[in-house]
Design a protein around this motif. Structure first.
Motif, PDB file in Angstrom:
ATOM      1  N   GLN A 117      34.653  39.388  26.773  1.00 58.20           N
ATOM      2  CA  GLN A 117      35.179  38.597  27.814  1.00 58.20           C
ATOM      3  C   GLN A 117      36.314  38.603  28.113  1.00 58.20           C
ATOM      4  O   GLN A 117      36.892  38.412  29.493  1.00 58.20           O
ATOM      5  CB  GLN A 117      34.492  37.184  27.608  1.00 58.20           C
ATOM      6  CG  GLN A 117      34.701  36.359  28.865  1.00 58.20           C
ATOM      7  CD  GLN A 117      33.574  36.708  29.961  1.00 58.20           C
ATOM      8  OE1 GLN A 117      32.569  37.299  29.939  1.00 58.20           O
ATOM      9  NE2 GLN A 117      34.172  36.831  31.244  1.00 58.20           N
ATOM     10  N   ILE A 160      37.250  41.653  30.439  1.00 62.24           N
ATOM     11  CA  ILE A 160      36.477  41.392  31.717  1.00 62.24           C
ATOM     12  C   ILE A 160      37.557  40.379  32.594  1.00 62.24           C
ATOM     13  O   ILE A 160      38.029  40.574  33.711  1.00 62.24           O
ATOM     14  CB  ILE A 160      35.188  40.590  31.779  1.00 62.24           C
ATOM     15  CG1 ILE A 160      34.180  41.819  31.384  1.00 62.24           C
ATOM     16  CG2 ILE A 160      34.777  40.076  33.069  1.00 62.24           C
ATOM     17  CD1 ILE A 160      32.889  41.174  30.809  1.00 62.24           C
ATOM     18  N   GLU A 161      37.987  39.246  31.765  1.00 64.27           N
ATOM     19  CA  GLU A 161      38.929  38.442  32.663  1.00 64.27           C
ATOM     20  C   GLU A 161      40.373  39.182  32.972  1.00 64.27           C
ATOM     21  O   GLU A 161      40.744  38.712  34.024  1.00 64.27           O
ATOM     22  CB  GLU A 161      39.145  37.226  31.631  1.00 64.27           C
ATOM     23  CG  GLU A 161      37.994  36.195  31.558  1.00 64.27           C
ATOM     24  CD  GLU A 161      38.193  35.020  30.733  1.00 64.27           C
ATOM     25  OE1 GLU A 161      39.489  34.572  30.605  1.00 64.27           O
ATOM     26  OE2 GLU A 161      37.431  34.552  30.410  1.00 64.27           O
ATOM     27  N   ARG A 219      39.816  41.399  35.954  1.00 66.98           N
ATOM     28  CA  ARG A 219      39.660  40.613  36.923  1.00 66.98           C
ATOM     29  C   ARG A 219      41.156  40.295  37.534  1.00 66.98           C
ATOM     30  O   ARG A 219      41.511  40.196  38.651  1.00 66.98           O
ATOM     31  CB  ARG A 219      38.822  39.387  36.792  1.00 66.98           C
ATOM     32  CG  ARG A 219      37.403  39.892  36.787  1.00 66.98           C
ATOM     33  CD  ARG A 219      36.418  38.642  36.860  1.00 66.98           C
ATOM     34  NE  ARG A 219      34.924  39.085  37.107  1.00 66.98           N
ATOM     35  CZ  ARG A 219      34.010  38.505  36.134  1.00 66.98           C
ATOM     36  NH1 ARG A 219      34.302  37.707  35.378  1.00 66.98           N
ATOM     37  NH2 ARG A 219      32.774  39.213  36.232  1.00 66.98           N
ATOM     38  N   LEU A 221      42.868  43.071  39.245  1.00 67.56           N
ATOM     39  CA  LEU A 221      42.528  43.320  40.638  1.00 67.56           C
ATOM     40  C   LEU A 221      43.155  42.522  41.431  1.00 67.56           C
ATOM     41  O   LEU A 221      43.067  42.599  42.707  1.00 67.56           O
ATOM     42  CB  LEU A 221      41.050  43.316  40.662  1.00 67.56           C
ATOM     43  CG  LEU A 221      40.349  44.411  40.306  1.00 67.56           C
ATOM     44  CD1 LEU A 221      38.696  44.342  39.880  1.00 67.56           C
ATOM     45  CD2 LEU A 221      40.625  45.742  40.756  1.00 67.56           C
ATOM     46  N   ALA A 222      43.595  41.054  41.054  1.00 71.03           N
ATOM     47  CA  ALA A 222      44.575  40.408  41.900  1.00 71.03           C
ATOM     48  C   ALA A 222      45.811  40.896  42.480  1.00 71.03           C
ATOM     49  O   ALA A 222      46.358  40.311  43.285  1.00 71.03           O
ATOM     50  CB  ALA A 222      44.620  38.792  41.157  1.00 71.03           C
ATOM     51  N   LEU A 225      34.238  48.473  36.537  1.00 73.67           N
ATOM     52  CA  LEU A 225      35.437  48.013  37.459  1.00 73.67           C
ATOM     53  C   LEU A 225      35.704  48.870  38.708  1.00 73.67           C
ATOM     54  O   LEU A 225      35.525  50.234  38.502  1.00 73.67           O
ATOM     55  CB  LEU A 225      36.670  48.258  36.645  1.00 73.67           C
ATOM     56  CG  LEU A 225      38.064  47.956  37.394  1.00 73.67           C
ATOM     57  CD1 LEU A 225      38.682  46.527  37.086  1.00 73.67           C
ATOM     58  CD2 LEU A 225      39.046  48.881  36.906  1.00 73.67           C
ATOM     59  N   GLY A 277      35.415  44.642  42.370  1.00 76.27           N
ATOM     60  CA  GLY A 277      35.608  43.569  41.215  1.00 76.27           C
ATOM     61  C   GLY A 277      35.161  44.017  40.002  1.00 76.27           C
ATOM     62  O   GLY A 277      35.312  45.481  39.778  1.00 76.27           O
ATOM     63  N   VAL A 278      34.872  43.292  39.053  1.00 80.08           N
ATOM     64  CA  VAL A 278      34.282  43.590  37.860  1.00 80.08           C
ATOM     65  C   VAL A 278      32.770  43.225  37.744  1.00 80.08           C
ATOM     66  O   VAL A 278      32.757  41.900  38.012  1.00 80.08           O
ATOM     67  CB  VAL A 278      35.415  43.089  36.780  1.00 80.08           C
ATOM     68  CG1 VAL A 278      34.753  43.284  35.373  1.00 80.08           C
ATOM     69  CG2 VAL A 278      36.739  43.516  36.807  1.00 80.08           C
ATOM     70  N   HIS A 279      32.023  43.876  37.425  1.00 87.52           N
ATOM     71  CA  HIS A 279      30.760  43.659  37.611  1.00 87.52           C
ATOM     72  C   HIS A 279      29.997  43.822  35.927  1.00 87.52           C
ATOM     73  O   HIS A 279      30.242  44.617  35.253  1.00 87.52           O
ATOM     74  CB  HIS A 279      30.009  44.643  38.415  1.00 87.52           C
ATOM     75  CG  HIS A 279      30.819  44.832  39.776  1.00 87.52           C
ATOM     76  ND1 HIS A 279      30.666  43.884  41.015  1.00 87.52           N
ATOM     77  CD2 HIS A 279      31.623  45.907  39.863  1.00 87.52           C
ATOM     78  CE1 HIS A 279      31.257  44.266  42.023  1.00 87.52           C
ATOM     79  NE2 HIS A 279      32.065  45.416  41.434  1.00 87.52           N
TER      80      HIS A 279
END
Length: 123
Positions: A7, A10-11, A14, A17-18, A47, A51-53
């Protein structure tokens, strides 16, 4: 959250991507990258420009199979991609041209990851 927890990756991705410049680069190149994080908590995530899926909602241009400790070192710049591949700590599946593009994507991913992974734990 520890480096063994997928996780965290993943965070971080994300968060990367900002960054408008990073998101634009992925969108412009229509790049997608699937991570298969192996080990005690096997997980997969994709990715792409959207986004991230979780899992693999569609095929990716590159697929990386890696243990969390190796991905941690790669993202922090302590383990080179080539060295990780040769040592069999990273398995990459996809066209060589896309593998070469990893050099463009890893620094922003690494910065976002370092900000989360190396942040002092809150008391």
């Amino acid at each position: 959250m520890t480096v063994q927890d997928p996780q965290l990756f993943i965070e971080a991705f994300r968060a990367a991507l900002a960054d408008a410049e990073f998101a634009a680069l992925i969108k412009e190149r229509d790049f997608s990258l699937q991570f298969i994080v192996t080990g005690d908590a096997d997980t997969a995530f994709l990715l792409d420009a959207d986004g991230v899926h979780d899992g693999a909602p569609h095929p990716a241009q590159l697929r990386l199979e890696v243990r969390p400790d190796a991905l941690h070192l790669i993202l922090l710049g302590r383990l080179g991609v080539t060295q990780a591949i040769v040592a069999r700590r990273l398995v990459v599946k996809g066209p060589v041209t896309r593998v070469r593009q990893l050099a463009d994507y890893l620094p922003p991913l690494g910065r976002a990851y370092a900000a989360l992974a190396l942040a002092p734990a809150s008391a």
